[in-house]
Design a protein around this motif. Structure first.
Motif, PDB file in Angstrom:
ATOM      1  N   ALA A  42       0.854  -1.182   0.000  1.00 22.37           N
ATOM      2  CA  ALA A  42       0.000   0.000   0.000  1.00 22.37           C
ATOM      3  C   ALA A  42       0.889   1.231   0.000  1.00 22.37           C
ATOM      4  N   TYR A  43       0.483   2.230  -0.758  1.00 19.85           N
ATOM      5  CA  TYR A  43       1.264   3.463  -0.825  1.00 19.85           C
ATOM      6  C   TYR A  43       1.100   4.248   0.465  1.00 19.85           C
ATOM      7  N   GLN A  44       2.195   4.649   1.052  1.00 21.43           N
ATOM      8  CA  GLN A  44       2.178   5.490   2.241  1.00 21.43           C
ATOM      9  C   GLN A  44       3.077   6.677   1.975  1.00 21.43           C
TER      10      GLN A  44
END
Length: 73
Positions: A42-44
């Motif tokens: 997941a992009y953070q």
């Protein structure tokens, strides 16, 4: 005179011992196995959760005094 056969035996054992494959250390799934399930990425963003510290207008002194004054009866 009996030292030479002993040295030859030790040297032969050392050479043959170096040819043995290293032991397999299995502590989990193999990184080379493509069928192993992994969690989804997941992009953070790097700046996620950063608080802004931009200048703001000062509060009135009356309100500031009420916040620090001990509560009375």
């Amino acid at each position: 005179m009996r030292v030479r056969p002993l040295v030859a035996l030790v040297a032969a054992g050392a050479l043959l011992g170096a040819c043995v494959a290293p032991p397999v250390i299995a502590t989990g799934p193999s990184p080379a196995d493509a069928s192993v399930r992994v969690p989804a990425l997941a992009y953070q963003p790097v700046t996620g959760g950063v608080k802004t510290f931009r200048p703001v207008e000062p509060k009135g002194w009356e309100e500031l005094n009420r916040q620090v004054t001990p509560k009375g009866n």
